[in-house]
Scaffold this motif. Structure first.
Motif, PDB file in Angstrom:
ATOM      1  N   GLU A  73      44.868  53.193  35.729  1.00 15.74           N
ATOM      2  CA  GLU A  73      45.159  54.222  36.730  1.00 15.74           C
ATOM      3  C   GLU A  73      44.656  53.714  38.061  1.00 15.74           C
ATOM      4  OE1 GLU A  73      45.096  58.488  34.880  1.00 15.74           O
ATOM      5  OE2 GLU A  73      43.125  57.612  34.591  1.00 15.74           O
ATOM      6  N   PHE A  74      45.316  54.110  39.142  1.00 12.28           N
ATOM      7  CA  PHE A  74      44.861  53.653  40.453  1.00 12.28           C
ATOM      8  C   PHE A  74      43.766  54.587  40.952  1.00 12.28           C
ATOM      9  CE2 PHE A  74      44.764  52.663  44.922  1.00 12.28           C
ATOM     10  CZ  PHE A  74      44.850  51.282  44.891  1.00 12.28           C
ATOM     11  N   VAL A  75      42.576  54.011  41.163  1.00 12.41           N
ATOM     12  CA  VAL A  75      41.425  54.831  41.547  1.00 12.41           C
ATOM     13  C   VAL A  75      41.025  54.549  42.996  1.00 12.41           C
ATOM     14  CG1 VAL A  75      40.512  55.139  39.223  1.00 12.41           C
ATOM     15  CG2 VAL A  75      39.833  53.129  40.543  1.00 12.41           C
ATOM     16  N   ILE A  76      40.372  55.543  43.576  1.00 12.79           N
ATOM     17  CA  ILE A  76      39.884  55.424  44.952  1.00 12.79           C
ATOM     18  C   ILE A  76      38.496  56.032  45.019  1.00 12.79           C
ATOM     19  CG2 ILE A  76      42.089  55.354  46.212  1.00 12.79           C
ATOM     20  CD1 ILE A  76      41.940  58.427  46.395  1.00 12.79           C
ATOM     21  N   SER A 119      41.377  38.598  49.275  1.00 15.57           N
ATOM     22  CA  SER A 119      42.332  39.688  49.108  1.00 15.57           C
ATOM     23  C   SER A 119      43.543  39.247  48.313  1.00 15.57           C
ATOM     24  CB  SER A 119      42.741  40.235  50.471  1.00 15.57           C
ATOM     25  OG  SER A 119      43.031  39.165  51.318  1.00 15.57           O
ATOM     26  N   SER A 120      43.979  40.174  47.471  1.00 11.35           N
ATOM     27  CA  SER A 120      45.181  39.908  46.673  1.00 11.35           C
ATOM     28  C   SER A 120      46.029  41.161  46.589  1.00 11.35           C
ATOM     29  CB  SER A 120      44.796  39.466  45.261  1.00 11.35           C
ATOM     30  OG  SER A 120      44.222  40.548  44.567  1.00 11.35           O
ATOM     31  N   TYR A 121      45.709  42.129  47.432  1.00 15.41           N
ATOM     32  CA  TYR A 121      46.312  43.443  47.263  1.00 15.41           C
ATOM     33  C   TYR A 121      47.073  43.932  48.476  1.00 15.41           C
ATOM     34  CZ  TYR A 121      45.856  46.281  43.143  1.00 15.41           C
ATOM     35  OH  TYR A 121      46.066  46.850  41.920  1.00 15.41           O
ATOM     36  N   ALA A 122      48.221  44.542  48.264  1.00 18.72           N
ATOM     37  CA  ALA A 122      48.942  45.241  49.328  1.00 18.72           C
ATOM     38  C   ALA A 122      49.433  46.531  48.705  1.00 18.72           C
ATOM     39  CB  ALA A 122      50.115  44.423  49.823  1.00 18.72           C
ATOM     40  N   SER A 163      36.348  48.136  35.450  1.00 22.14           N
ATOM     41  CA  SER A 163      37.288  47.138  34.945  1.00 22.14           C
ATOM     42  C   SER A 163      38.464  47.862  34.313  1.00 22.14           C
ATOM     43  CB  SER A 163      36.598  46.262  33.888  1.00 22.14           C
ATOM     44  OG  SER A 163      37.560  45.467  33.223  1.00 22.14           O
ATOM     45  N   LYS A 164      39.674  47.316  34.574  1.00 24.86           N
ATOM     46  CA  LYS A 164      40.887  47.854  33.947  1.00 24.86           C
ATOM     47  C   LYS A 164      41.428  46.779  33.006  1.00 24.86           C
ATOM     48  CE  LYS A 164      42.955  49.327  37.973  1.00 24.86           C
ATOM     49  NZ  LYS A 164      43.961  49.970  38.846  1.00 24.86           N
ATOM     50  N   PRO A 165      40.929  46.697  31.781  1.00 24.21           N
ATOM     51  CA  PRO A 165      41.316  45.598  30.882  1.00 24.21           C
ATOM     52  C   PRO A 165      42.809  45.558  30.568  1.00 24.21           C
ATOM     53  CG  PRO A 165      39.924  47.212  29.750  1.00 24.21           C
ATOM     54  CD  PRO A 165      39.929  47.599  31.182  1.00 24.21           C
ATOM     55  N   LEU A 196      29.505  40.541  43.229  1.00 23.84           N
ATOM     56  CA  LEU A 196      29.526  41.995  43.067  1.00 23.84           C
ATOM     57  C   LEU A 196      30.905  42.501  43.453  1.00 23.84           C
ATOM     58  CD1 LEU A 196      26.053  42.716  44.715  1.00 23.84           C
ATOM     59  CD2 LEU A 196      26.581  42.186  42.329  1.00 23.84           C
ATOM     60  N   GLU A 197      31.563  43.151  42.484  1.00 22.23           N
ATOM     61  CA  GLU A 197      32.951  43.568  42.684  1.00 22.23           C
ATOM     62  C   GLU A 197      33.082  45.071  42.424  1.00 22.23           C
ATOM     63  OE1 GLU A 197      35.598  43.441  44.066  1.00 22.23           O
ATOM     64  OE2 GLU A 197      36.906  41.946  43.172  1.00 22.23           O
ATOM     65  N   ASP A 198      34.037  45.718  43.091  1.00 25.04           N
ATOM     66  CA  ASP A 198      34.262  47.146  42.825  1.00 25.04           C
ATOM     67  C   ASP A 198      35.046  47.328  41.528  1.00 25.04           C
ATOM     68  OD1 ASP A 198      36.546  46.047  43.929  1.00 25.04           O
ATOM     69  OD2 ASP A 198      36.853  47.613  45.430  1.00 25.04           O
ATOM     70  N   ILE A 199      36.140  46.559  41.395  1.00 23.63           N
ATOM     71  CA  ILE A 199      36.980  46.738  40.211  1.00 23.63           C
ATOM     72  C   ILE A 199      37.683  45.423  39.870  1.00 23.63           C
ATOM     73  CG2 ILE A 199      38.868  47.671  41.651  1.00 23.63           C
ATOM     74  CD1 ILE A 199      39.584  49.468  39.191  1.00 23.63           C
ATOM     75  N   VAL A 200      37.676  45.073  38.597  1.00 24.50           N
ATOM     76  CA  VAL A 200      38.427  43.899  38.144  1.00 24.50           C
ATOM     77  C   VAL A 200      39.723  44.420  37.528  1.00 24.50           C
ATOM     78  CG1 VAL A 200      38.463  41.858  36.671  1.00 24.50           C
ATOM     79  CG2 VAL A 200      36.304  42.586  37.738  1.00 24.50           C
ATOM     80  N   ASP A 201      40.837  43.971  38.102  1.00 27.48           N
ATOM     81  CA  ASP A 201      42.152  44.479  37.731  1.00 27.48           C
ATOM     82  C   ASP A 201      42.899  43.356  36.990  1.00 27.48           C
ATOM     83  OD1 ASP A 201      44.311  46.396  37.925  1.00 27.48           O
ATOM     84  OD2 ASP A 201      45.105  45.279  39.617  1.00 27.48           O
ATOM     85  N   THR A 202      43.703  42.559  37.677  1.00 27.21           N
ATOM     86  CA  THR A 202      44.361  41.427  37.005  1.00 27.21           C
ATOM     87  C   THR A 202      43.345  40.344  36.655  1.00 27.21           C
ATOM     88  OG1 THR A 202      44.801  40.198  39.047  1.00 27.21           O
ATOM     89  CG2 THR A 202      46.465  41.801  38.351  1.00 27.21           C
ATOM     90  N   GLY A 203      42.218  40.320  37.369  1.00 32.46           N
ATOM     91  CA  GLY A 203      41.186  39.299  37.145  1.00 32.46           C
ATOM     92  C   GLY A 203      41.334  38.107  38.078  1.00 32.46           C
ATOM     93  N   ARG A 204      42.417  38.067  38.853  1.00 34.51           N
ATOM     94  CA  ARG A 204      42.688  36.880  39.683  1.00 34.51           C
ATOM     95  C   ARG A 204      41.621  36.658  40.763  1.00 34.51           C
ATOM     96  NH1 ARG A 204      48.435  38.788  39.795  1.00 34.51           N
ATOM     97  NH2 ARG A 204      49.588  37.458  38.363  1.00 34.51           N
ATOM     98  N   THR A 205      41.200  37.750  41.413  1.00 36.36           N
ATOM     99  CA  THR A 205      40.228  37.607  42.507  1.00 36.36           C
ATOM    100  C   THR A 205      38.927  37.009  41.993  1.00 36.36           C
ATOM    101  OG1 THR A 205      41.175  39.586  43.522  1.00 36.36           O
ATOM    102  CG2 THR A 205      39.033  38.860  44.348  1.00 36.36           C
ATOM    103  N   ILE A 206      38.406  37.611  40.923  1.00 38.63           N
ATOM    104  CA  ILE A 206      37.119  37.160  40.403  1.00 38.63           C
ATOM    105  C   ILE A 206      37.230  35.749  39.832  1.00 38.63           C
ATOM    106  CG2 ILE A 206      35.708  37.571  38.337  1.00 38.63           C
ATOM    107  CD1 ILE A 206      34.714  38.901  40.987  1.00 38.63           C
TER     108      ILE A 206
END
Ligand code: IMP
Length: 187
Positions: free
Chosen positions: A150-153, A68-71, A129-131, A97-107
């Motif tokens: 954009e923040f997706v759910i 986790s890297s998100y709050a 992915s949010k490049p 297997l990831e839902d979304i790559v954002d900053t890329g830090r987790t992956i």
């Protein structure tokens, strides 16, 4: 039955199914003979991972890792692996297997971790992915869809634990939610 605010749909469940099936075909063609070890990044990637698992031949087991890297809606920059650190990846082709790559830090952190643990290779399949948000460069070998910042759910993705069970991927908009809640209270 739960009803959700009318958020803007980016990808319908149908589209997600079709794209996941295409990714499964690409993965199967790229890994003949040696099936990958599937490792889903939970909670968010679980629905996507289960779909992909269903479309891959051979009834491959699904392993889980929690990082986790998100709050809220802001990435904190800290990545902590709390579950699945010691998966038996030595000598295996790991497919994260990831839902979304954002900053890329987790992956990036997970790739490094499983490489150090002796995986033969580590590849990534991500639904989204949010490049524009990338802070560290990470390859995504199998990508479902690229999206704007954009923040997706939905489809596993949440806002503080809410909306994961939405079947479509939609854009979270607090104004839409407020109007929906006000409308429900007035009825
Ligand atoms: P990263 O380490 O910044 O790439 O963050 C990846 C994780 O952040 C994902 O696995 C999600 O849990 C979360 N995340 C990033 N963007 C979104 C979003 O738009 N909606 C929901 N979760 C997100």
């Amino acid at each position: 039955m739960t009803s959700f605010p009318p958020f803007r749909v980016l990808f319908s469940h149908e589209q997600i199914l079709r794209r996941t099936q295409e990714l499964a075909r690409a993965i199967t063609n790229a890994t003949p003979g040696e099936p990958p070890m599937l490792v889903a990044v939970i909670e968010g990637a679980r629905p996507f991972a289960r779909l992909l698992q269903k479309f891959l031949p051979g009834g491959l087991p699904l392993h889980e890792v929690r990082a986790s890297s998100y709050a809220g809606t802001q990435s904190t920059g800290q990545v902590t692996i709390t579950i699945g650190k010691d998966l038996p990846v030595r000598g295996r082709h790991v497919l994260l297997l990831e839902d979304i790559v954002d900053t890329g830090r987790t992956i990036k952190a997970l790739r490094q971790h499983f490489t150090v643990q002796g995986a033969k290779s580590v590849a990534v399949a991500s639904l989204l992915s949010k490049p524009d948000r990338r802070v560290v460069e990470v390859p995504i070998e199998y990508l479902g869809f690229q999206i704007p910042d954009e923040f997706v759910i939905g489809c596993g993705m949440d806002l503080d634990g809410r909306f994961r069970e939405l079947p479509d991927v939609v854009v979270y908009d607090p104004a839409v939610e407020r109007a929906f809640v006000a409308g429900a209270a007035a009825n």
